[in-house]
Design an enzyme around this catalytic site. Structure first.
Site, mmCIF file in Angstrom:
data_model
loop_
_atom_site.group_PDB
_atom_site.id
_atom_site.type_symbol
_atom_site.label_atom_id
_atom_site.label_comp_id
_atom_site.label_asym_id
_atom_site.label_seq_id
_atom_site.Cartn_x
_atom_site.Cartn_y
_atom_site.Cartn_z
ATOM 1 N N ARG A 21 5.100 1.478 -9.509
ATOM 2 C CA ARG A 21 5.085 2.701 -10.329
ATOM 3 C C ARG A 21 6.500 3.246 -10.533
ATOM 4 O O ARG A 21 6.820 3.829 -11.547
ATOM 5 C CB ARG A 21 4.210 3.777 -9.665
ATOM 6 C CG ARG A 21 2.725 3.463 -9.687
ATOM 7 C CD ARG A 21 1.881 4.691 -9.419
ATOM 8 N NE ARG A 21 2.047 5.217 -8.082
ATOM 9 C CZ ARG A 21 1.356 4.832 -7.024
ATOM 10 N NH1 ARG A 21 0.450 3.855 -7.149
ATOM 11 N NH2 ARG A 21 1.561 5.363 -5.839
ATOM 12 N N CYS A 42 -11.671 0.483 7.770
ATOM 13 C CA CYS A 42 -12.440 1.569 8.393
ATOM 14 C C CYS A 42 -13.932 1.446 8.092
ATOM 15 O O CYS A 42 -14.757 2.027 8.795
ATOM 16 C CB CYS A 42 -11.913 2.923 7.910
ATOM 17 S SG CYS A 42 -10.113 3.017 8.054
ATOM 18 N N THR A 272 14.268 -0.053 9.871
ATOM 19 C CA THR A 272 14.399 -0.600 11.232
ATOM 20 C C THR A 272 15.888 -0.704 11.601
ATOM 21 O O THR A 272 16.767 -0.306 10.817
ATOM 22 C CB THR A 272 13.774 -2.005 11.316
ATOM 23 O OG1 THR A 272 14.573 -2.881 10.514
ATOM 24 C CG2 THR A 272 12.339 -2.020 10.825
ATOM 25 N N TYR A 278 12.482 -2.442 6.389
ATOM 26 C CA TYR A 278 11.702 -1.232 6.700
ATOM 27 C C TYR A 278 10.409 -1.631 7.424
ATOM 28 O O TYR A 278 9.996 -2.795 7.380
ATOM 29 C CB TYR A 278 11.368 -0.482 5.408
ATOM 30 C CG TYR A 278 12.607 0.063 4.694
ATOM 31 C CD1 TYR A 278 12.963 1.394 4.839
ATOM 32 C CD2 TYR A 278 13.411 -0.765 3.894
ATOM 33 C CE1 TYR A 278 14.102 1.900 4.199
ATOM 34 C CE2 TYR A 278 14.537 -0.273 3.257
ATOM 35 C CZ TYR A 278 14.876 1.059 3.404
ATOM 36 O OH TYR A 278 15.986 1.562 2.784
ATOM 37 N N TYR A 426 -16.058 31.645 2.151
ATOM 38 C CA TYR A 426 -17.259 31.953 2.922
ATOM 39 C C TYR A 426 -18.451 32.338 2.049
ATOM 40 O O TYR A 426 -18.370 33.191 1.175
ATOM 41 C CB TYR A 426 -16.983 33.093 3.921
ATOM 42 C CG TYR A 426 -18.258 33.772 4.370
ATOM 43 C CD1 TYR A 426 -19.226 33.044 5.077
ATOM 44 C CD2 TYR A 426 -18.530 35.086 4.042
ATOM 45 C CE1 TYR A 426 -20.426 33.629 5.449
ATOM 46 C CE2 TYR A 426 -19.734 35.691 4.412
ATOM 47 C CZ TYR A 426 -20.676 34.956 5.109
ATOM 48 O OH TYR A 426 -21.864 35.516 5.467
HETATM 49 C C1 LIG Z 1 -12.609 -1.722 12.435
HETATM 50 C C2 LIG Z 1 -11.561 -0.719 12.161
HETATM 51 C C3 LIG Z 1 -11.920 0.580 11.845
HETATM 52 C C4 LIG Z 1 -10.936 1.544 11.617
HETATM 53 N N1 LIG Z 1 -11.330 2.810 11.314
HETATM 54 C C5 LIG Z 1 -10.374 3.747 11.061
HETATM 55 C C6 LIG Z 1 -10.741 5.049 10.684
HETATM 56 O O1 LIG Z 1 -11.928 5.378 10.568
HETATM 57 N N2 LIG Z 1 -9.756 5.954 10.469
HETATM 58 C C7 LIG Z 1 -8.426 5.624 10.576
HETATM 59 O O2 LIG Z 1 -7.567 6.487 10.359
HETATM 60 N N3 LIG Z 1 -8.056 4.377 10.919
HETATM 61 C C8 LIG Z 1 -8.987 3.437 11.162
HETATM 62 N N4 LIG Z 1 -8.609 2.164 11.480
HETATM 63 C C9 LIG Z 1 -7.161 1.863 11.624
HETATM 64 C C10 LIG Z 1 -6.519 1.601 10.282
HETATM 65 O O3 LIG Z 1 -7.249 0.637 9.595
HETATM 66 C C11 LIG Z 1 -5.108 1.134 10.540
HETATM 67 O O4 LIG Z 1 -4.410 2.162 11.198
HETATM 68 C C12 LIG Z 1 -4.370 0.782 9.268
HETATM 69 O O5 LIG Z 1 -5.046 -0.217 8.563
HETATM 70 C C13 LIG Z 1 -2.959 0.293 9.627
HETATM 71 O O6 LIG Z 1 -2.319 -0.148 8.463
HETATM 72 P P1 LIG Z 1 -1.199 -1.278 8.553
HETATM 73 O O7 LIG Z 1 -0.734 -1.513 7.173
HETATM 74 O O8 LIG Z 1 -0.236 -0.935 9.583
HETATM 75 O O9 LIG Z 1 -1.979 -2.555 9.090
HETATM 76 P P2 LIG Z 1 -3.226 -3.315 8.501
HETATM 77 O O10 LIG Z 1 -3.948 -2.490 7.521
HETATM 78 O O11 LIG Z 1 -3.989 -3.816 9.671
HETATM 79 O O12 LIG Z 1 -2.592 -4.536 7.726
HETATM 80 C C14 LIG Z 1 -1.792 -5.478 8.378
HETATM 81 C C15 LIG Z 1 -1.910 -6.800 7.675
HETATM 82 O O13 LIG Z 1 -0.754 -7.562 7.960
HETATM 83 C C16 LIG Z 1 -1.109 -8.922 8.024
HETATM 84 N N5 LIG Z 1 -0.036 -9.642 8.749
HETATM 85 C C17 LIG Z 1 0.344 -9.449 10.042
HETATM 86 N N6 LIG Z 1 1.389 -10.256 10.345
HETATM 87 C C18 LIG Z 1 1.670 -10.970 9.230
HETATM 88 C C19 LIG Z 1 2.613 -11.973 8.925
HETATM 89 N N7 LIG Z 1 3.506 -12.379 9.812
HETATM 90 N N8 LIG Z 1 2.599 -12.517 7.691
HETATM 91 C C20 LIG Z 1 1.707 -12.095 6.754
HETATM 92 N N9 LIG Z 1 0.784 -11.150 6.990
HETATM 93 C C21 LIG Z 1 0.762 -10.581 8.208
HETATM 94 C C22 LIG Z 1 -2.433 -8.898 8.739
HETATM 95 O O14 LIG Z 1 -3.173 -10.079 8.497
HETATM 96 C C23 LIG Z 1 -3.067 -7.644 8.167
HETATM 97 O O15 LIG Z 1 -3.963 -7.950 7.133
HETATM 98 C C24 LIG Z 1 -9.565 1.178 11.713
HETATM 99 C C25 LIG Z 1 -9.194 -0.135 12.008
HETATM 100 C C26 LIG Z 1 -10.180 -1.081 12.222
HETATM 101 C C27 LIG Z 1 -9.782 -2.487 12.553
#
Ligand SMILES: Cc1cc2nc3c(=O)[nH]c(=O)nc-3n(C[C@H](O)[C@H](O)[C@H](O)COP(=O)(O)OP(=O)(O)OC[C@H]3O[C@@H](n4cnc5c(N)ncnc54)[C@H](O)[C@@H]3O)c2cc1C
Length: 815
Positions: A21, A42, A272, A278, A426
């Site tokens: 964007r 989630c 970082t 980052y 309210y």
């Molecule tokens: C079952 C479940 C329920 C959840 N429920 C909630 C909720 O209700 N409320 C809430 O606030 N949070 C919830 N969370 C947490 C929330 O989903 C995470 O905090 C959020 O997704 C983190 O975002 P992220 O981008 O850091 O990681 P993610 O969204 O986990 O994405 C990381 C991605 O990086 C990829 N990856 C890792 N290493 C590499 C690599 N070397 N090369 C290529 N790809 C790579 C992984 O495969 C993954 O798909 C939940 C998590 C889970 C698992």
């Protein structure tokens, strides 16, 4: 400009879309290890449980749609294996094993976190899963669809563990939760978690707290989960939800600095230690806005927000700063909602930050409007300035908006006085003219000003009661339904006329149902010159919920004539008066019951719907003591429906001692031989179909202590008693000829070679046959024995509980 983003879900996908964007000409490559991007992690537990039926709804974008809309080069099933910060290159391995390099100008790490899988024996067995992504979800769903899953064990009671427990229950499994700590949901304090404990038990979920899993075994189609204590439970499926760790292996191997909590260290621009690299999301640590200490957040909202900020910084240079997150989170646990923001009391204590807390119980909206449901709010704040540190809320409705409002205040350095000033929309269906957060603010400000000194339920437990008078200011009816052992009853409205019975030289602890009448009584006493008076924070509701035993609720057993099918058909024609007691706090519902039962004839019924959780427990006790019959007691979405049939009053009962078949034993002694005799008698009596209750008091408590006990906090006297008394049943002595323990060993040996069951085995048999074990609350308080030290099956009661059993018994023995 060429941007590479590692990780294509919450943080990564958000950043990619925003970079586009901001810069239509940028080259953006999104690299994702898995098959899917931009999906709803989630929502995964709800898809497993069948609440979300359409799998496609989990995907916000597919790789193709994302690529088309945002002109992003999406590379799925590709893993970044190395980063070379000097040459600005990453190495990528495709699913087929082939490897190539790609250069970048700016790089973003959003690799998330990975579930903890401790190296336990058997952890790799079929049927044991962790849940992180769509692939895990499909595996679990497929296993449930292709196997008979009658029972499930969830190891770990964090938010995801509890969501999984609920969803496996929805999917038809009997669920047990195993948790190493003494409570579910680590971010909240015990008193808030205890509401969840009772709700889970009510829903039929088994709770095994303070149990560490030691190993797993598989027998045919079934799994066995073994605890460190030696006990085990069977399961058809096991979900490990022990926690997550930041995914930092790639960053670490590339020389990027990892912080003290184990997350990738970033500056305020989310950059970082390596220039132009980052990081966002679960993988990073960032100073907590309240403490400035490094902090990990495994939450979707911060990941998304960081994704936006970092995109601006990657496109335009470091222009946007991140303020940090205070850990605002929420979970649905069956009908209950639990949410928290900021710092809980236990965290403040751990970090040595002086704090005060307040607990208030309100209704989700005006009590006179239908469906008002209870809502408990705990605040933590600075004891002098009132600066808000945190809030925790548990209830059925309106929990989210209260926590969200308070979270905003905390992030803006708000105080408890800001809660009072907060304007809220309210009308009766939505709130009250005094919203629960305003009430919490008023209470907290009274605590700070000294108008209402308080004592927490935990401080109260450790209080030296020998120099204090504990006064229950509720009505006599409420008092009769259950109170804190040792308390005397001076109802608020009688207090002025009974001042002479309240000593001025002792500490006075007051309590009512939720805190308001306790406060009024406190002001009354203070006005009469009493100096050392405190109100129990959150009243009896907080105390009784926090100290309630964590034992499975017994199913309701109806009298034989009430279970017959024909009788049930006749029942449909029984006159039933319906009463709505929703929104009323204790004693409201029980008073309504009393009035209603007085207005019907013997054999007729009343059906009461209430929202006060304590009412469901009170109804049983009330029926027992009044001679009415509890026909059913059900709960749905925070509403308790109790059906009671009018019976003959107890006092006028024509029952003779010969009609009574029950037996009660008071186990006062902890002598080995006397304990053996008690269990032999109890087992004999229960075998003839009689109800048997053993009331363990004073030394008798030593007979029902766990062999391997959890660590508990004790005051000085508790510790001294602990050192002097037998720590469990294997340490008991004979009443005669113990001879410094030699006699005891001899007795156990002779019993063994003569094939007589050991004390522990007789005790287990008694429990298995349904003998009721009640530990005397007063003795526990006096001797500093904690509930956690006693066998799980034991319930805790007072004299009233024993007397109720003894009244129905024809033999009462004191041993
Ligand atoms: C079952 C479940 C329920 C959840 N429920 C909630 C909720 O209700 N409320 C809430 O606030 N949070 C919830 N969370 C947490 C929330 O989903 C995470 O905090 C959020 O997704 C983190 O975002 P992220 O981008 O850091 O990681 P993610 O969204 O986990 O994405 C990381 C991605 O990086 C990829 N990856 C890792 N290493 C590499 C690599 N070397 N090369 C290529 N790809 C790579 C992984 O495969 C993954 O798909 C939940 C998590 C889970 C698992």
């Amino acid at each position: 400009m060429k941007h590479i983003i590692i990780g294509g879900v919450a943080g990564g996908a958000t950043a990619a879309a925003r970079i586009r964007r901001a810069d239509e000409s940028a080259e953006i490559i999104l690299i994702e290890k898995g098959k899917y991007i931009s999906y709803a992690n989630c929502g995964l537990p709800y898809y497993i449980g069948g609440v979300i039926t359409d799998r496609e709804k989990l995907f916000v974008q597919t790789p193709t749609s994302f690529s088309t809309r945002f002109n992003v080069d999406v590379r799925i099933e590709s893993e970044v294996t190395t980063i070379n910060a000097d040459s600005r290159q990453v190495t990528i391995r495709r699913k087929d094993g082939s490897v190539y390099t790609e250069s970048y100008d700016k790089l973003l790490l959003s690799p998330g976190s990975s579930p903890v899988r401790p190296p336990l024996k058997g952890i790799e067995l079929e049927g044991i899963f962790t849940l992180r992504n769509v692939e895990d979800t499909d595996r679990i769903k497929n296993y449930i669809n292709t196997h008979k899953v009658g029972s499930a064990v969830v190891v770990g009671a964090g938010f995801i563990g509890l969501e999984m427990a609920e969803n496996l229950h929805h999917a038809g499994a009997r669920v047990s939760i195993v948790e190493m700590s003494n409570q579910v949901m680590a971010p909240v304090d015990y008193s808030i978690a205890s509401h969840v404990h009772q709700h889970l038990l009510q829903k039929g979920v088994q709770l095994h707290l303070e149990q560490g899993v030691e190993h797993f075994e598989r027998y045919g189609n079934r799994l066995k989960v073994f605890f460190g204590s030696g006990a085990s439970i069977d399961a058809d499926i096991v979900i490990l939800s022990i926690g997550v760790r930041p995914e930092t292996a790639l960053a670490k191997a590339s020389g990027i600095t990892i912080g003290e909590t184990g997350g990738i260290k970033v500056n305020e621009y989310l950059e970082t230690s390596a220039k132009d690299i980052y990081a966002v999301g679960d993988a990073i640590e960032y100073p907590h806005p309240l403490t400035r200490k490094p902090w990990l957040n495994y939450l979707a909202n911060p990941a998304n927000r960081q994704g936006r900020i970092v995109a601006d910084n990657m496109v335009s240079g470091n222009i946007s700063q991140y303020e940090g997150a205070i850990g605002t989170s929420i979970a649905k646990v069956f009908d209950l909602t639990v949410a928290s923001t900021g710092l809980a009391a236990k965290r403040l204590k751990q970090w040595g930050i002086p704090y005060q807390s307040s607990t208030t119980h309100s209704a989700s909206h005006a009590g006179y409007y239908p469906d008002a449901l209870p809502l408990t709010l705990k605040l933590t704040f600075d004891p002098s300035s009132g600066k808000l540190y945190g809030a925790q809320c548990v209830g059925y409705d309106g929990v989210d908006k209260r926590i969200d409002q308070i979270a905003l205040l905390i992030k803006n350095n708000g105080t408890v006085y800001d809660l009072i000033k907060t304007e809220h929309a309210y009308a009766p269906p939505f709130s009250s003219a005094k919203d629960p957060i305003a009430i919490a603010g008023y209470v907290a400000s009274n605590i700070i000003s000294g108008a209402m000194p308080v004592i927490s339920w935990r401080e109260f437990q450790h209080l030296d009661k020998s120099n204090a008078m504990v006064i229950d200011v509720r009505t006599r009816d409420e008092f009769a339904l259950g109170t804190i052992p040792g308390a005397i009853n001076i109802p608020l409205d009688e207090m002025r006329s009974r001042l002479s019975s309240i000593p001025a030289d002792k500490e006075i602890i007051l309590y009512c149902a939720v805190g308001l009448r306790g406060y009024l009584a406190l002001r009354l006493l203070t006005g009469h010159g009493y100096k050392n008076v405190k109100n129990l924070s959150g009243g009896y509701k907080t105390y009784s919920t926090a100290t309630a035993p964590i034992v499975a609720l017994k199913p309701l057993v109806l009298p034989a004539d009430k279970t017959d099918m024909d009788t049930q058909r006749v029942e449909q024609s029984i006159k039933t008066v319906r009463i709505d007691a929703c929104g009323l706090q204790c004693p409201g519902p029980i008073m309504k019951v009393k009035q209603a039962i007085d207005s019907v004839h013997d054999g007729e019924r009343i059906e009461v719907i209430a929202t006060d959780a304590g009412f469901s427990r009170d109804a049983q006790a009330w029926c027992n003591t009044t001679g009415n019959i509890l026909i059913s007691n059900t709960e749905d979405k925070g509403k308790y429906t109790v059906v009671i049939e009018k019976g003959s009053p107890k006092a006028g009962s024509a029952m003779t001692s010969c009609d009574r078949k029950a037996k009660t034993f008071i186990m006062f002694s902890d002598d080995l031989d006397k304990a053996l005799a008690t269990f032999v008698l109890a087992n004999g009596a229960v075998a003839t179909g009689q109800k048997v209750t053993i009331f363990f008091t004073f030394w008798g408590l030593n007979v029902i202590k766990k062999i391997s006990k959890p660590k508990v906090q004790k005051d000085l006297f508790g510790k001294m008693f602990g050192m002097m008394l037998p720590s469990h049943s294997l340490k008991l002595h004979l009443s005669k000829m113990s001879m410094f323990g030699m006699g005891d060993k001899m007795m156990r040996h002779i019993m063994k070679i003569k094939g007589i069951d050991s004390l522990e085995s007789l005790r287990n048999q008694a429990l298995a046959s349904g003998v009721e074990f009640i530990a005397c609350q007063m003795s526990m308080d006096v001797m500093g024995v904690k509930r956690e030290e006693l066998l799980d099956e034991v319930s805790v009661g007072g004299v009233a509980t024993y007397m109720e059993r003894a009244e129905d018994a024809n033999v009462n023995l004191f041993i």
